[in-house]
Design a protein around this motif. Structure first.
Motif, PDB file in Angstrom:
ATOM      1  N   THR A  84       0.804  -1.229   0.000  1.00 21.48           N
ATOM      2  CA  THR A  84       0.000   0.000   0.000  1.00 21.48           C
ATOM      3  C   THR A  84       0.836   1.277   0.000  1.00 21.48           C
ATOM      4  O   THR A  84       0.514   2.233  -0.686  1.00 21.48           O
ATOM      5  CB  THR A  84      -0.928   0.007   1.240  1.00 21.48           C
ATOM      6  OG1 THR A  84      -1.770  -1.125   1.147  1.00 21.48           O
ATOM      7  CG2 THR A  84      -1.780   1.249   1.302  1.00 21.48           C
ATOM      8  N   LEU A  85       1.927   1.286   0.750  1.00 24.13           N
ATOM      9  CA  LEU A  85       2.730   2.504   0.863  1.00 24.13           C
ATOM     10  C   LEU A  85       3.348   2.922  -0.470  1.00 24.13           C
ATOM     11  O   LEU A  85       3.463   4.113  -0.755  1.00 24.13           O
ATOM     12  CB  LEU A  85       3.842   2.269   1.896  1.00 24.13           C
ATOM     13  CG  LEU A  85       4.842   3.388   2.122  1.00 24.13           C
ATOM     14  CD1 LEU A  85       4.174   4.573   2.801  1.00 24.13           C
ATOM     15  CD2 LEU A  85       6.007   2.901   2.979  1.00 24.13           C
ATOM     16  N   LEU A  86       3.734   1.952  -1.287  1.00 28.35           N
ATOM     17  CA  LEU A  86       4.515   2.268  -2.489  1.00 28.35           C
ATOM     18  C   LEU A  86       3.732   2.125  -3.788  1.00 28.35           C
ATOM     19  O   LEU A  86       4.134   2.655  -4.819  1.00 28.35           O
ATOM     20  CB  LEU A  86       5.765   1.373  -2.548  1.00 28.35           C
ATOM     21  CG  LEU A  86       6.697   1.462  -1.330  1.00 28.35           C
ATOM     22  CD1 LEU A  86       7.862   0.504  -1.473  1.00 28.35           C
ATOM     23  CD2 LEU A  86       7.219   2.880  -1.150  1.00 28.35           C
ATOM     24  N   THR A 283       8.804   3.613  12.033  1.00 30.34           N
ATOM     25  CA  THR A 283       8.471   5.017  12.282  1.00 30.34           C
ATOM     26  C   THR A 283       8.211   5.282  13.771  1.00 30.34           C
ATOM     27  O   THR A 283       8.725   6.241  14.347  1.00 30.34           O
ATOM     28  CB  THR A 283       7.193   5.373  11.504  1.00 30.34           C
ATOM     29  OG1 THR A 283       6.278   4.287  11.678  1.00 30.34           O
ATOM     30  CG2 THR A 283       7.462   5.614  10.047  1.00 30.34           C
ATOM     31  N   THR A 284       7.424   4.382  14.373  1.00 26.73           N
ATOM     32  CA  THR A 284       7.099   4.578  15.795  1.00 26.73           C
ATOM     33  C   THR A 284       8.326   4.316  16.667  1.00 26.73           C
ATOM     34  O   THR A 284       8.537   5.009  17.669  1.00 26.73           O
ATOM     35  CB  THR A 284       5.926   3.665  16.235  1.00 26.73           C
ATOM     36  OG1 THR A 284       5.928   2.507  15.421  1.00 26.73           O
ATOM     37  CG2 THR A 284       4.605   4.332  16.094  1.00 26.73           C
ATOM     38  N   ALA A 285       9.151   3.336  16.259  1.00 31.76           N
ATOM     39  CA  ALA A 285      10.362   3.052  17.046  1.00 31.76           C
ATOM     40  C   ALA A 285      11.275   4.284  17.035  1.00 31.76           C
ATOM     41  O   ALA A 285      11.807   4.681  18.081  1.00 31.76           O
ATOM     42  CB  ALA A 285      11.095   1.847  16.462  1.00 31.76           C
ATOM     43  N   ASN A 286      11.438   4.896  15.863  1.00 31.40           N
ATOM     44  CA  ASN A 286      12.304   6.083  15.791  1.00 31.40           C
ATOM     45  C   ASN A 286      11.740   7.210  16.648  1.00 31.40           C
ATOM     46  O   ASN A 286      12.488   7.902  17.348  1.00 31.40           O
ATOM     47  CB  ASN A 286      12.423   6.590  14.350  1.00 31.40           C
ATOM     48  CG  ASN A 286      13.136   5.598  13.454  1.00 31.40           C
ATOM     49  OD1 ASN A 286      13.645   4.586  13.922  1.00 31.40           O
ATOM     50  ND2 ASN A 286      13.152   5.867  12.170  1.00 31.40           N
ATOM     51  N   THR A 287      10.423   7.385  16.582  1.00 35.07           N
ATOM     52  CA  THR A 287       9.818   8.474  17.367  1.00 35.07           C
ATOM     53  C   THR A 287      10.034   8.237  18.855  1.00 35.07           C
ATOM     54  O   THR A 287      10.423   9.152  19.594  1.00 35.07           O
ATOM     55  CB  THR A 287       8.305   8.602  17.062  1.00 35.07           C
ATOM     56  OG1 THR A 287       8.130   8.616  15.654  1.00 35.07           O
ATOM     57  CG2 THR A 287       7.712   9.858  17.660  1.00 35.07           C
ATOM     58  N   LEU A 288       9.804   6.997  19.304  1.00 37.87           N
ATOM     59  CA  LEU A 288       9.995   6.723  20.739  1.00 37.87           C
ATOM     60  C   LEU A 288      11.446   6.947  21.146  1.00 37.87           C
ATOM     61  O   LEU A 288      11.724   7.514  22.211  1.00 37.87           O
ATOM     62  CB  LEU A 288       9.555   5.292  21.075  1.00 37.87           C
ATOM     63  CG  LEU A 288       8.043   5.052  21.047  1.00 37.87           C
ATOM     64  CD1 LEU A 288       7.714   3.582  21.289  1.00 37.87           C
ATOM     65  CD2 LEU A 288       7.313   5.939  22.069  1.00 37.87           C
ATOM     66  N   ILE A 394      -2.228   5.827   7.178  1.00 39.63           N
ATOM     67  CA  ILE A 394      -3.431   5.117   7.622  1.00 39.63           C
ATOM     68  C   ILE A 394      -3.262   4.660   9.078  1.00 39.63           C
ATOM     69  O   ILE A 394      -4.230   4.374   9.779  1.00 39.63           O
ATOM     70  CB  ILE A 394      -3.711   3.915   6.679  1.00 39.63           C
ATOM     71  CG1 ILE A 394      -5.099   3.384   6.897  1.00 39.63           C
ATOM     72  CG2 ILE A 394      -2.670   2.838   6.830  1.00 39.63           C
ATOM     73  CD1 ILE A 394      -5.425   2.183   6.044  1.00 39.63           C
ATOM     74  N   GLY A 395      -2.007   4.612   9.542  1.00 39.37           N
ATOM     75  CA  GLY A 395      -1.741   4.094  10.883  1.00 39.37           C
ATOM     76  C   GLY A 395      -1.593   5.171  11.947  1.00 39.37           C
ATOM     77  O   GLY A 395      -1.131   4.889  13.058  1.00 39.37           O
ATOM     78  N   GLN A 396      -2.006   6.407  11.628  1.00 42.20           N
ATOM     79  CA  GLN A 396      -1.776   7.520  12.572  1.00 42.20           C
ATOM     80  C   GLN A 396      -2.374   7.249  13.958  1.00 42.20           C
ATOM     81  O   GLN A 396      -1.702   7.395  14.976  1.00 42.20           O
ATOM     82  CB  GLN A 396      -2.373   8.806  11.974  1.00 42.20           C
ATOM     83  CG  GLN A 396      -2.269   9.990  12.911  1.00 42.20           C
ATOM     84  CD  GLN A 396      -2.779  11.269  12.251  1.00 42.20           C
ATOM     85  OE1 GLN A 396      -2.830  11.382  11.032  1.00 42.20           O
ATOM     86  NE2 GLN A 396      -3.153  12.240  13.047  1.00 42.20           N
TER      87      GLN A 396
END
Ligand code: HEM
Length: 442
Positions: A84-86, A283-288, A394-396
């Motif tokens: 879906t992303l690409l 993405t979430t790992a980097n943010t944390l 979509i995962g926000q």
């Protein structure tokens, strides 16, 4: 609006190429300062750097149909396939339809207890520790959270092997590689562009690119991508994946396969699983990791629970994991009398917009209080950590819920200090802390 532009010629591009390959964000910031759009001409092709966030928003929302993900992502497709992303339309639509149900608010509500249990387990394991590996704790948590909620943890291969393959594979996906691949791809196809000087320019540029990316290309020869695909295949064929659970992505993939066998073969499903795992944990790992680093640096340790949302928003501002959103124009776009032509490469960079002082005063300062009483929907127009429009994240909701649960538990630990100095940013496909430090009990 009267759109202002500036042009960077091929000569200037050549002079700046080493700089662009090493610190893409610095050059993009420099080139973004004097106009709404910067056009970088390269032989018969052009990159349009969109410097004005309002134009970027318009492109993502109003002109979504004129844009495709394009050449930029070819190299990423080689690693994680065309999920879906690409994918571009119409494939994107087919894929989104199959997976969207697991991201509705109703489903997110159901995941919260999983996020909560997993967070307490993770924190139980570190609460008495004298030191903590920030990147590992963040990535372990987010990968397990995605596996547990979206795939009901039906992993045949241990996730830590997947993590190793994933990390090595994504290191190869540097922004530089994505960009240089586009440059390599530009063909001198038409007669007009076969002038001798252009052939020389292309030869020199390609040599420079090869020099800089040699080490990275060697890594690509490894088997990490194949291992990741095997991991995803194990999920599809695992006996436990036949249960009917409407919060389970594999359930929806099976339903989709039943109604469209031609499209949803095993490879198409593997692409989707890898996409969701990549988009859903890195993405979430980097943010944390950045949250932990920034709050510790700012002396907010333990993390103040009442400010968790502000801390997340501010971290996503300073270190947006999706720091650049590349697109290709598939039919010319006319904005306020200015035309972006068919075939142009467009670069939209939330990282640059998030550091504009016209939108965020004293932009380099980590200051969660700028989000006091500001809901996500009321954020300044320049704030685009999750993108916008039909190709927005979509995962926000999933990501925000998961990070809140983790940080609420993490707030029970500390106080900490960082083992070393603040890490540099590493501009891979996502924005990671480079050489992430360790947390040490204070
Ligand atoms: C802090 C966490 C996250 C950030 C900052 C983020 C950011 C983004 C951004 C900016 C895009 C748009 C990319 C573009 O326009 O080219 C995107 C797309 C996407 N994200 Fe996220 N994301 C996050 C978490 C997640 C999670 C947790 C999931 C799933 C579990 C997810 C799944 C996706 C998918 C499937 C897309 C493609 C949507 C489409 O093209 O229709 N993301 N994300």
């Amino acid at each position: 609006m009267n759109i202002s532009t500036q042009t960077i010629t091929v000569g200037k591009l050549l002079l700046n190429l080493p700089f662009l390959l090493k610190n893409p964000e610095k050059l993009l910031t420099k080139w973004s300062q004097k106009s709404d759009i910067t056009i970088v001409s390269y032989l018969s092709s052009s990159f349009y750097l969109i410097n004005n966030p309002l134009i970027a928003r318009d492109l993502l929302i109003k002109y979504e149909e004129n844009l495709s993900k394009g050449t930029f992502f070819e190299i990423a497709r080689e690693s994680i396939g065309n999920g879906t992303l690409l994918a571009d339309e119409p494939e994107h639509g087919i894929r989104l339809d199959a997976i969207k149900n697991v991201f509705r608010s109703k489903e997110i509500e159901q995941y919260i207890s999983d996020f909560n249990n997993l967070s307490s387990q993770t924190i139980q394991n570190v609460i008495d520790k004298e030191s903590v590996d920030i990147r590992k704790i963040s990535q372990d948590f987010t990968l397990q959270a995605a596996m547990l909620t979206l795939f009901k943890s039906k992993a045949e291969t241990p996730t830590n092997q997947f993590q190793i393959d994933f990390n090595l594979e994504t290191e190869y996906l540097t922004a530089t590689r994505l960009l240089t691949r586009v440059i390599e791809k530009i063909e001198l196809s038409d007669r007009k562009s076969r002038r001798p000087y252009e052939i020389v320019v292309k030869f020199v540029v390609n040599h420079m690119i090869h020099l800089f990316s040699y080490r990275l290309r060697r890594r690509a020869e490894s088997l990490h991508s194949a291992n990741m695909r095997d991991f995803a295949k194990d999920l599809i064929y695992s006996p436990s994946s036949v249960s009917k659970d409407e919060t389970d992505l594999l359930f929806y993939l099976r339903e989709a396969q039943a109604s469209n066998k031609d499209f949803w073969n095993a490879d198409a499903q593997v692409d989707e699983i890898l996409t969701v795992l990549l988009a859903g944990h890195e993405t979430t790992a980097n943010t944390l990791a950045w949250v932990i680093i920034e709050t510790t640096k700012a002396g907010m340790t333990p993390i103040p629970v009442q400010s968790i949302d502000q801390i997340i928003f501010e971290t996503l501002r300073l270190h947006p994991p999706a720091w650049i959103l590349p697109r290709q124009v598939n039919s010319a776009i006319m904005i306020d009398g200015y035309e972006i032509p068919t075939g142009a490469n467009v670069l939209i960079s939330p990282y640059i917009y998030h550091r504009m002082d016209s939108y965020f005063p004293d932009p380099l300062r980590f200051d969660p209080s700028r989000w006091d009483n500001v809901q996500f929907k009321d954020a300044p127009a320049a704030y685009l950590p999750f993108g916008a429009g039909g190709r927005g994240c979509i995962g926000q909701r999933f990501a925000l819920a998961e990070m809140r649960e983790f940080l609420t538990e993490f707030a029970l630990t500390g106080p900490w200090q960082l083992s070393g100095s603040s890490p540099k940013e590493e501009f891979l496909l996502t924005l990671r802390p480079e050489g992430c430090p360790t947390l040490i009990k204070r």
